[in-house]
Design a protein around this motif. Sequence first.
Motif, PDB file in Angstrom:
ATOM      1  N   GLY A   1      44.999  33.090  55.614  1.00 27.50           N
ATOM      2  CA  GLY A   1      45.244  31.789  55.010  1.00 27.50           C
ATOM      3  C   GLY A   1      44.053  31.153  54.338  1.00 27.50           C
ATOM      4  O   GLY A   1      44.049  29.953  54.093  1.00 27.50           O
ATOM      5  N   SER A   2      43.024  31.942  54.002  1.00 33.37           N
ATOM      6  CA  SER A   2      41.851  31.393  53.317  1.00 33.37           C
ATOM      7  C   SER A   2      42.175  31.273  51.828  1.00 33.37           C
ATOM      8  O   SER A   2      41.850  32.150  51.033  1.00 33.37           O
ATOM      9  N   THR A   3      42.816  30.179  51.449  1.00 33.07           N
ATOM     10  CA  THR A   3      43.387  30.051  50.111  1.00 33.07           C
ATOM     11  C   THR A   3      42.352  30.244  49.014  1.00 33.07           C
ATOM     12  O   THR A   3      42.455  31.140  48.183  1.00 33.07           O
ATOM     13  N   ARG A   4      41.324  29.398  49.005  1.00 33.69           N
ATOM     14  CA  ARG A   4      40.325  29.480  47.935  1.00 33.69           C
ATOM     15  C   ARG A   4      39.464  30.725  48.090  1.00 33.69           C
ATOM     16  O   ARG A   4      39.043  31.324  47.108  1.00 33.69           O
ATOM     17  N   GLY A   5      39.210  31.124  49.340  1.00 35.88           N
ATOM     18  CA  GLY A   5      38.348  32.280  49.582  1.00 35.88           C
ATOM     19  C   GLY A   5      38.916  33.554  49.006  1.00 35.88           C
ATOM     20  O   GLY A   5      38.215  34.325  48.351  1.00 35.88           O
ATOM     21  N   TYR A   6      40.214  33.787  49.185  1.00 41.96           N
ATOM     22  CA  TYR A   6      40.749  35.061  48.714  1.00 41.96           C
ATOM     23  C   TYR A   6      40.853  35.085  47.197  1.00 41.96           C
ATOM     24  O   TYR A   6      40.696  36.147  46.590  1.00 41.96           O
ATOM     25  N   VAL A   7      41.097  33.942  46.559  1.00 45.16           N
ATOM     26  CA  VAL A   7      41.126  33.917  45.097  1.00 45.16           C
ATOM     27  C   VAL A   7      39.740  34.252  44.545  1.00 45.16           C
ATOM     28  O   VAL A   7      39.600  35.010  43.582  1.00 45.16           O
ATOM     29  N   LEU A   8      38.705  33.704  45.181  1.00 46.45           N
ATOM     30  CA  LEU A   8      37.339  33.991  44.747  1.00 46.45           C
ATOM     31  C   LEU A   8      37.010  35.471  44.929  1.00 46.45           C
ATOM     32  O   LEU A   8      36.367  36.090  44.072  1.00 46.45           O
ATOM     33  N   SER A   9      37.462  36.060  46.033  1.00 47.02           N
ATOM     34  CA  SER A   9      37.201  37.485  46.265  1.00 47.02           C
ATOM     35  C   SER A   9      37.948  38.347  45.251  1.00 47.02           C
ATOM     36  O   SER A   9      37.409  39.345  44.757  1.00 47.02           O
ATOM     37  N   TYR A  10      39.177  37.984  44.927  1.00 47.20           N
ATOM     38  CA  TYR A  10      39.900  38.712  43.875  1.00 47.20           C
ATOM     39  C   TYR A  10      39.161  38.599  42.540  1.00 47.20           C
ATOM     40  O   TYR A  10      39.108  39.560  41.762  1.00 47.20           O
ATOM     41  N   ARG A  11      38.589  37.425  42.279  1.00 50.96           N
ATOM     42  CA  ARG A  11      37.844  37.235  41.032  1.00 50.96           C
ATOM     43  C   ARG A  11      36.613  38.127  41.011  1.00 50.96           C
ATOM     44  O   ARG A  11      36.303  38.755  39.988  1.00 50.96           O
ATOM     45  N   HIS A  12      35.890  38.204  42.139  1.00 52.17           N
ATOM     46  CA  HIS A  12      34.739  39.108  42.220  1.00 52.17           C
ATOM     47  C   HIS A  12      35.173  40.560  42.003  1.00 52.17           C
ATOM     48  O   HIS A  12      34.475  41.337  41.340  1.00 52.17           O
ATOM     49  N   ALA A  13      36.318  40.928  42.575  1.00 52.09           N
ATOM     50  CA  ALA A  13      36.818  42.293  42.400  1.00 52.09           C
ATOM     51  C   ALA A  13      37.092  42.583  40.925  1.00 52.09           C
ATOM     52  O   ALA A  13      36.765  43.665  40.416  1.00 52.09           O
ATOM     53  N   LEU A  14      37.663  41.609  40.221  1.00 50.89           N
ATOM     54  CA  LEU A  14      37.956  41.793  38.795  1.00 50.89           C
ATOM     55  C   LEU A  14      36.676  41.913  37.979  1.00 50.89           C
ATOM     56  O   LEU A  14      36.571  42.750  37.075  1.00 50.89           O
ATOM     57  N   LEU A  15      35.667  41.097  38.304  1.00 51.87           N
ATOM     58  CA  LEU A  15      34.389  41.177  37.586  1.00 51.87           C
ATOM     59  C   LEU A  15      33.742  42.548  37.786  1.00 51.87           C
ATOM     60  O   LEU A  15      33.167  43.118  36.853  1.00 51.87           O
ATOM     61  N   GLN A  16      33.828  43.073  39.018  1.00 52.00           N
ATOM     62  CA  GLN A  16      33.265  44.396  39.282  1.00 52.00           C
ATOM     63  C   GLN A  16      34.059  45.480  38.554  1.00 52.00           C
ATOM     64  O   GLN A  16      33.490  46.452  38.055  1.00 52.00           O
ATOM     65  N   ALA A  17      35.372  45.310  38.484  1.00 53.62           N
ATOM     66  CA  ALA A  17      36.203  46.284  37.770  1.00 53.62           C
ATOM     67  C   ALA A  17      35.845  46.332  36.292  1.00 53.62           C
ATOM     68  O   ALA A  17      35.876  47.395  35.663  1.00 53.62           O
ATOM     69  N   LYS A  18      35.505  45.174  35.714  1.00 51.09           N
ATOM     70  CA  LYS A  18      35.104  45.137  34.308  1.00 51.09           C
ATOM     71  C   LYS A  18      33.809  45.900  34.075  1.00 51.09           C
ATOM     72  O   LYS A  18      33.594  46.451  32.998  1.00 51.09           O
ATOM     73  N   ARG A  19      32.942  45.948  35.094  1.00 50.50           N
ATOM     74  CA  ARG A  19      31.659  46.648  34.965  1.00 50.50           C
ATOM     75  C   ARG A  19      31.788  48.144  35.219  1.00 50.50           C
ATOM     76  O   ARG A  19      30.858  48.899  34.945  1.00 50.50           O
ATOM     77  N   SER A  20      32.917  48.558  35.788  1.00 50.91           N
ATOM     78  CA  SER A  20      33.101  49.958  36.169  1.00 50.91           C
ATOM     79  C   SER A  20      33.845  50.718  35.083  1.00 50.91           C
ATOM     80  O   SER A  20      35.006  50.434  34.793  1.00 50.91           O
ATOM     81  N   GLU A  21      33.186  51.705  34.515  1.00 50.25           N
ATOM     82  CA  GLU A  21      33.838  52.525  33.495  1.00 50.25           C
ATOM     83  C   GLU A  21      35.013  53.293  34.099  1.00 50.25           C
ATOM     84  O   GLU A  21      36.058  53.445  33.475  1.00 50.25           O
TER      85      GLU A  21
END
Length: 293
Positions: free
Chosen positions: A208-228
């Motif tokens: 139930g960490s509402t804001r926390g999990y959205v931020l973690s998903y955002r970090h995951a997306l940023l890392q995916a953009k850096r990964s060829e």
Amino acid sequence: RATMTVLASSNRPNSPPRLLRTPAVQALHQDGQHEEALRCINSILAEAQATSGRHSLEAANAAGAAARLCNELALASMQRGTPAFSLDASYAYLQHAMHMPLTNRSLQAVTLNNLSIYYVRTGHPHRALRCLHRVLRQGPLGATEDSVQAHAALNLTSVLADLGRHEEALEMAQHAVRLLEQNSNGSPDPSLMCAAYHNLAVQQERFGSTRGYVLSYRHALLQAKRSEAARSSQMYSFIQDAYTQAKQRVERADAVGRNACSRSNSDWSRRTPQSSLSRRPPQLDSMQRPASV
């Protein structure tokens, strides 16, 4: 379900022995002749030991190459829809690698991690759990090999989640992120970081960490953009969809909360007499007023 990450091999020598360049082994594997492929590996390894001595550096390098090749063939054998697909053969390759003489701790950790993947796919999560715990108990494996432990932590997060042990899964997801950040010299593998943050988001949302999990998903997306590797596979679109859906869930929850608050205020206004709303509080006379400070 949290992301499962696989690891094929590590610790390759600069000049790989002839074993890794043997097309016969690969051809036998692709034809589904797994027993013949293992016999071929053993034959080349025995030749190296006979030529250089059983405990020589050359024999140790050949054993390491054989263990890596067995891991690669094991993972390839887990790929459904290919001629070489065989879970029994995958297990045989991994067992062969586990009992290979003169292999170092790093290769043993790689084999245990891949063995955990086999156990998950064959419906034995507790056996997978034991393999992954063995990897983490080994401690640091060296500056170039600590990613093995990060892989194990990522996979352990998934296994714990599948077993319903979500609090432990959350702790392990956090541990995986820390491992990658600490052992990367400032430049962690973006594909691994993407998987780690995705695992973390899944477990945070579970609690139930509402804001926390959205931020973690955002970090995951940023890392995916850096990964060829992520951009060229389905991982990027998968993470992007997960982030978008997470934001939408939060927006819907916020909207429901606002509507509930608005209805509550409206109900309170209807239940409260108008006279009480306009009534002023009684004034204090000079004797009742609090003293000025």
